[in-house]
Scaffold this motif. Structure first.
Motif, PDB file in Angstrom:
ATOM      1  N   ARG A  95      -5.572 -37.772   2.078  1.00 25.81           N
ATOM      2  CA  ARG A  95      -6.672 -38.795   2.498  1.00 25.81           C
ATOM      3  C   ARG A  95      -6.227 -40.014   1.991  1.00 25.81           C
ATOM      4  NH1 ARG A  95     -11.777 -38.080   3.475  1.00 25.81           N
ATOM      5  NH2 ARG A  95     -12.071 -40.019   2.568  1.00 25.81           N
ATOM      6  N   GLY A 119     -19.847 -30.103   3.744  1.00 32.84           N
ATOM      7  CA  GLY A 119     -19.313 -31.450   3.501  1.00 32.84           C
ATOM      8  C   GLY A 119     -19.180 -32.108   2.460  1.00 32.84           C
ATOM      9  N   HIS A 123     -13.900 -34.326   3.069  1.00 40.16           N
ATOM     10  CA  HIS A 123     -14.415 -35.171   4.238  1.00 40.16           C
ATOM     11  C   HIS A 123     -14.765 -36.784   4.119  1.00 40.16           C
ATOM     12  CE1 HIS A 123     -15.380 -31.121   4.852  1.00 40.16           C
ATOM     13  NE2 HIS A 123     -14.920 -31.242   5.696  1.00 40.16           N
TER      14      HIS A 123
END
Length: 144
Positions: A95, A119, A123
């Motif tokens: 990320r 989630g 994410h």
């Protein structure tokens, strides 16, 4: 005797929270419809592995915002994978906010137990620890 009962109820209301699990993101540990008992806590009082109740965030397809939840879903339930100063969990590597390899102080990485539908920090990145309102310590009833 009445005063003792009244004091106990006052303490429980101020320190405990009953949470209803909504959705499959924490399966198999907690199923949809389970009722959980959580102890309210201050930021910085959580450990890796704790299941926490997050407040003040809204999950959308675009990620998280600091806008309040809708009344239908006031809480989000996730497991703490790392706290400030810990290495970034392997599930989050790659990320753009994990370039240092360390979770920033004052933040946590949270993951749902059911990675296929959850989630979570995979994410939307790290969560400010101030959004943690309670730590789950017991299931009080099972869902359907």
């Amino acid at each position: 005797m009445f005063i003792v009962i009244l004091a106990g109820l006052f303490y429980a209301r101020r320190r405990l929270l009953v949470v209803l699990v909504n959705g499959p993101s924490m399966e198999p540990a907690y199923r949809h419809g389970d009722r959980l008992l959580a102890r309210k806590c201050r930021p910085g009082r959580v450990q890796v592995g704790d299941v926490v109740v997050l407040n003040g965030l809204r999950h959308s397809r675009a990620g998280l915002t600091n806008q309040p939840f809708t009344p239908a879903s006031p809480h989000m339930l996730k497991r703490v994978a790392a706290v400030g100063g810990d290495p970034v969990p392997p599930e989050m590597l790659g990320r753009s906010d994990t370039t240092t390899g360390i979770v920033p102080h004052g933040h946590v990485a949270v993951l749902g137990d059911n990675a296929q539908v959850s989630g979570d920090s995979r994410h939307f990145g790290f969560i400010d620890a101030h959004h943690i309102s309670a730590v789950v310590f017991r299931r009080i009833s099972r869902g359907p």
